[in-house]
Structure formats: C-alpha cells, structure tokens
Enzyme design. Sequence first.
Site, short mmCIF file in Angstrom:
data_model
loop_
_atom_site.label_atom_id
_atom_site.label_comp_id
_atom_site.label_asym_id
_atom_site.label_seq_id
_atom_site.Cartn_x
_atom_site.Cartn_y
_atom_site.Cartn_z
CG ASP A 106 -31.73 25.79 60.03
OD1 ASP A 106 -30.63 25.39 60.46
OD2 ASP A 106 -31.94 26.02 58.83
CD GLU A 167 -27.84 23.32 55.98
OE1 GLU A 167 -27.18 22.94 55.01
OE2 GLU A 167 -29.06 23.05 56.10
#
Length: 420
Positions: A106, A167
């Site tokens: 991400d 994250e």
Amino acid sequence: MNRAVLRKTVAARIDGLAEHAAGVLMDLIRFPSVCGDEMGAIARIEGLLEAAGFEPELVPLDASIAGHPEYTPYAAEPGWEGRGNLVTPFGGHGDGRSLILNGHMDVVPAGSWREAFEPAREGDTIRGRGAADAKGGVVAEYLAVKALRECGVRLSGRLRLHTVIDEETGGNGTLSLLATGHTADGAIVAECTGNAICPANRGALWFQLTTTGVSAHMGEIDNGVSAIEKANQAIAILKEYERHLIEHFMDHPYFRDLPHRPIQLCIGMMRAGEWPSKVPDRCEVEGGIGFLPNKDIEDVKDEMRQWIRDKGDDWLRDHFELRYERLHNAAFEIPSEHPLVRCVCGAATAAGLSERVQGWSVSCDARLFPQVAGMPVVTVGPGQLARAHSGDERIELQEILRAAKLYALAAMDWCGVEGP
Ligand SMILES: [Zn+2]
C-alpha cells in the site's frame, strides 16, 4: 558448490536481474495501491511469483483483529471483503531457523502529484509513488527469493515472503498475519532506511485532547470560561513535557546520532467555537508524540495526563479529557548483539553495504513482530525516507539490488543451507 561460491553466485544472479527489477517496479507503481485499493498490485506480484515457480497464497484479512489491542482504527473504513496479504513460502528442507521477509504494497495518496502513478525512469533512477516506500523494498525481496531459487539454494529453515497491505494506515495487514499464527524465528521488514540496519523503532502515539469551559456573551466575559484558552494552557504543558523527554530520554545509543530529533510533540488539529463574540465552551485538539524505546507507551499516556493535572490551573485540572483512540505504536529495540542483528550486519557487509546500525525514527509494521509475536525484527531496505510520501518520490536501482543481496544472504545465513 561451497558456501562462499554459492553466495557469490546468488549475488551475481541478482545483478543479472537488474532490468527485470526495473520493469517490475515500474509496473507496480502503475497500480494506485492506496488503502482499500491494493489488490491489483498484489495480484501483479502474485503472478510474477507464480511465473517464477513459487506458490503464493492470498490470506484474507481477519476481521476479528478489530478487537486486538494493536488494531489501528481506520480514518475511513475500507471494508474487509476481498482484501488480503500475500504469503509466499520458500525452502524449509531441514530444521534451520525460519525467517519472514515483510514488505508493504500500500502507498499514500498522490496528493497534488499528477504523475504519481505514471512511473518514469532516468538511467538508474525510477520515480513514482511507492518507489521508495515501499515497492522498491517489495521488489528487492522478490528478487532475493527469485535468485535463491534460480541458483538452486535449498534453505534449511522456512523463508516466507509477507507482501502486506494497510501499513500506511497503521499496520492491520501485518497484524492480521501475526495474530493468525503466521510467525517465524525472525523477521526483516523492508522500509526505506537507505539500507541502514534498524533494530529499533521510535514509538508514535496520537492523542485527542478536549477541554470544556462555560459559554457566555462577550459582554458577560467574566461569567464565562474559554475552552480555547484552557486548551492553550494544556498545549503549553504538553510542550513542556516534550522538552522534558528531549532533556532526559534522548541519549539512546541507536538514536543519538540521527540527523533529525526523534522525540517530538506536534499539535496538528484544533476545532473550537462558533461565534467571534461568544466564549467557547468546548475545544478539541489532536496531535502526535514521538518517543524512544526507553519510554513505555503506557507511561507516556499516563504522564501526559498527569502533567496536565499537576500543572494546570484549578479549572483545567477538572475540565479536560485526554484520549488515545487512533494510532498507538509502541517503541521497541532489539539488542545489537542479538543473532538476527549480527546476521543482517554480516549480510550487509557481504552485499557491499556499510554496516550502519541505527534507530528508525518513524514507526512502521516492524513493532508488531516483537509486540504481537515476541519475535526479533530488523528494518532495512532501499530508498531514502526523505523521498517517501513526497511529490518527488524516487529510488536508485542499485539500492534495490544491494538490498536484494542483503535479504538473500541474510536468509542463507539465518535459515541455513542444505546439501553440498
Ligand atoms: Zn513504508
């Protein structure tokens, strides 16, 4: 083949994959894999791993982590349906130590950067959102296992690639894996440390402060109590607490030589009032505090409240609330003589990197390994933190190759190699 020759063969194979690596990274950058939209990029790396002969498995996010103490609530809930982490096993032919290579897919949003998801290459430099944080690291981990496999390396312990989501929003992807038993004897987390070896992480805590007062017309100001003025008083006390931490807790071996001060308290948001000539009766303040492993996160929470109670005036003492409902990442440190740290240092030297050991002054998923699973962890990876999240995010291909060598050689050393 003897071990030294095998290591050289693996390193040379990684160099041979340079152009492939550049193509993979640019391909991954094209996916705008912000929170909630990561699965296109995950499917891309899954396809590459399958093509390389691996058997990656998509592990759905486990919704029950919403009740876990390390769970981070989302600002905007992206939903759980269809979202997951990719787990790719390799080796495990004997009883050597197991290792996780973790990297996140991400990225943060583009902001005003219009070409964020249109990768560009100039010589060895690749630009685009996620180039440094952390798709470059994901590519380095992929190269490491691909080269190990192509060179016929039989790892004794089991290596698992964890390509995770979520994250940037707090770590729920990695949390989901660890909380459901995807653990090992050690972990390496790919973050853009400039390939510095970071066995420690600063902690980060977000807080929500509310002060209440008594509203009154400006003409009756002496009958009112301004919640804004009380909030200002509380902020001054919290900044005093920041100075206290800097004065007494900054001398930490992993953090004392960093170019940026790793302890800080930031007031980021404030909401109050509804009319210029009315005393406001409620003020909401939000901020963050960064602290080192010599401070327990629960102590930080208690001390911030206690300082306001001790130093606030009679009104403030009884009319504030300090909550910690969002990001709450504890700090941690793994001792420099720990076998995992020694192993990564040895691999760095063999990969042509300097053995630079320091603290990581932003928080990331690494903290979850010791906290949730009692595992040792080291954060190390390609790319510069100064470029991460910026409108000019970029990475050098050579940094990715050096990190890939570090990961591969560390895996060989940590897991052990079977056979001749
Ligand atoms: Zn990152």
